[in-house]
Design an enzyme around this catalytic site. Structure first.
Site, PDB file in Angstrom:
ATOM      1  N   ASN A  10      -0.368   1.748 -34.306  1.00 33.56           N
ATOM      2  CA  ASN A  10      -1.572   2.106 -34.742  1.00 33.56           C
ATOM      3  C   ASN A  10      -1.434   3.646 -35.140  1.00 33.56           C
ATOM      4  OD1 ASN A  10      -4.205   3.038 -35.486  1.00 33.56           O
ATOM      5  ND2 ASN A  10      -4.976   2.710 -33.688  1.00 33.56           N
ATOM      6  N   LYS A  12      -3.370   5.972 -36.761  1.00 39.22           N
ATOM      7  CA  LYS A  12      -4.624   6.443 -36.358  1.00 39.22           C
ATOM      8  C   LYS A  12      -4.436   7.557 -37.772  1.00 39.22           C
ATOM      9  CE  LYS A  12      -4.768   5.786 -31.593  1.00 39.22           C
ATOM     10  NZ  LYS A  12      -5.154   6.173 -30.420  1.00 39.22           N
ATOM     11  N   HIS A  96     -11.452  -0.971 -32.830  1.00 37.05           N
ATOM     12  CA  HIS A  96     -10.902  -0.021 -32.033  1.00 37.05           C
ATOM     13  C   HIS A  96     -11.731   0.906 -31.274  1.00 37.05           C
ATOM     14  CE1 HIS A  96      -8.364   3.233 -30.679  1.00 37.05           C
ATOM     15  NE2 HIS A  96      -7.079   2.489 -31.078  1.00 37.05           N
ATOM     16  N   GLU A  98     -11.920   3.845 -30.684  1.00 37.22           N
ATOM     17  CA  GLU A  98     -12.306   5.073 -31.656  1.00 37.22           C
ATOM     18  C   GLU A  98     -13.312   4.881 -32.637  1.00 37.22           C
ATOM     19  OE1 GLU A  98      -8.209   6.089 -32.562  1.00 37.22           O
ATOM     20  OE2 GLU A  98      -7.949   6.584 -30.211  1.00 37.22           O
ATOM     21  N   GLU A 168      -7.291  -2.553 -24.705  1.00 38.01           N
ATOM     22  CA  GLU A 168      -7.196  -1.237 -24.669  1.00 38.01           C
ATOM     23  C   GLU A 168      -8.160  -0.384 -23.639  1.00 38.01           C
ATOM     24  OE1 GLU A 168      -4.625   0.366 -27.916  1.00 38.01           O
ATOM     25  OE2 GLU A 168      -6.835   0.403 -28.917  1.00 38.01           O
ATOM     26  N   GLY A 174      -4.381   7.766 -25.310  1.00 39.73           N
ATOM     27  CA  GLY A 174      -3.956   9.180 -25.753  1.00 39.73           C
ATOM     28  C   GLY A 174      -4.235  10.054 -24.557  1.00 39.73           C
ATOM     29  N   SER A 214      -1.446   4.426 -23.921  1.00 41.34           N
ATOM     30  CA  SER A 214      -0.282   5.146 -23.497  1.00 41.34           C
ATOM     31  C   SER A 214       0.922   4.152 -23.230  1.00 41.34           C
ATOM     32  CB  SER A 214      -0.592   6.103 -22.320  1.00 41.34           C
ATOM     33  OG  SER A 214      -1.674   7.025 -22.523  1.00 41.34           O
TER      34      SER A 214
HETATM   35  P1  13P Z   1      -1.988   5.866 -27.221  1.00 35.49           P
HETATM   36  O1  13P Z   1      -0.738   4.779 -27.474  1.00 35.49           O
HETATM   37  O2  13P Z   1      -1.506   7.066 -28.195  1.00 35.49           O
HETATM   38  O3  13P Z   1      -2.574   5.890 -26.197  1.00 35.49           O
HETATM   39  O4  13P Z   1      -2.883   5.077 -28.184  1.00 35.49           O
HETATM   40  C1  13P Z   1      -3.166   3.799 -28.205  1.00 35.49           C
HETATM   41  C2  13P Z   1      -4.110   3.250 -29.033  1.00 35.49           C
HETATM   42  O5  13P Z   1      -5.433   3.643 -29.191  1.00 35.49           O
HETATM   43  C3  13P Z   1      -3.478   2.115 -30.076  1.00 35.49           C
HETATM   44  O6  13P Z   1      -4.683   1.606 -30.770  1.00 35.49           O
END
Ligand code: 13P
Length: 250
Positions: A10, A12, A96, A98, A168, A174, A214
């Protein structure tokens, strides 16, 4: 049938088309011939044609980070499933954290998007997970059950085969804080148990549940060797060909 793992990137809101093309050109040779796991990249919509063309004919699939539930219409800023298919995208993330946190996506919206993806044969990765306060209050199982029940409303066992779920935990995204393999496996078995109640034991046994939050080259093996963990959804560590290919080849 063992479940084939899916390792997904992903990206982003990162990368220009030139950077995305450079990633794919460097990444494909690193994973050439790798068929133990499925591999998929999820770039921003403006990058999709570039990434799809660069990955054409390879073992790397490409999908969207989000779709709208409507087939088309006056939805400024959104991308339809038909538009995704027209440029050659095969997968989409849905819900997701976010999207839930910053764009007010609810379980009801997630459910509508899931119906639309399945109707058009786009492979959906439905994302769920608890926030830190919920984990600390001992509500993780309840939150996961509510999210999965909401996401799967009206979905039949016959239609469910393409669905992938990504667990997740929001507090691990993150932040560099990973769920331990044991915590992730426990959450996955709660989710699988709920899928069994909703769609039956066969669907539950076959459905892939990815872990995200992560995931890095140095923790991927411990996470992915858990039987309950059927792949990874990787954010930060998917932006560089070296680190993402190291995760793919855990
Ligand atoms: P990180 O791997 O940066 O923690 O992000 C995870 C994520 O949101 C994948 O969709």
């Amino acid at each position: 049938m063992p479940r084939k793992a899916l390792i997904a990137a992903n990206w982003k809101m990162y990368k220009t088309p030139a950077e995305a093309k450079a990633f794919v050109d460097a990444f494909l040779p690193l994973v050439a011939g790798h068929d133990r796991d499925e591999i998929a990249l999820f770039p921003s919509p403006v990058l999709l044609p570039t990434v799809i063309n660069a990955a054409k004919g390879s073992n790397v699939a490409v999908g969207a980070q989000n779709i709208h539930f409507a087939e088309e219409g006056a939805y400024t800023g959104e991308t339809s499933v038909g538009q995704l298919l027209a440029v050659g995208g095969t997968h989409t993330l849905i819900g997701h954290s976010e999207r839930r946190q910053y764009f007010a996506e609810t379980d009801e919206i997630v459910n509508k998007k899931l119906h639309t993806a399945l109707k058009h044969q786009v492979i959906p990765i439905v994302c769920i997970g608890e926030v830190l306060a919920e984990r600390e209050a001992g509500q993780t199982a309840e939150v996961l059950k509510t999210q999965i029940t909401g996401a799967l409303a009206g979905i039949t066992a016959e239609a469910a085969a393409p669905i992938v779920i990504a667990y997740e935990p929001v507090w691990a995204i993150g932040t560099g804080k990973t769920a331990t393999p044991e915590m992730a496996a426990e959450a996955h078995s709660i989710i699988r148990g709920e899928v069994a109640k909703l769609l039956g034991a066969d669907v539950a046994a076959a459905i892939r549940i990815l872990y995200g939050g992560s995931v890095k080259p140095d923790n991927a093996t411990a996470l992915l060797s858990k039987e309950e963990i059927d792949g990874a959804l990787v954010g930060g560590a998917s932006l560089k060909p070296d680190s993402f290919s190291a995760i793919v080849k855990y």
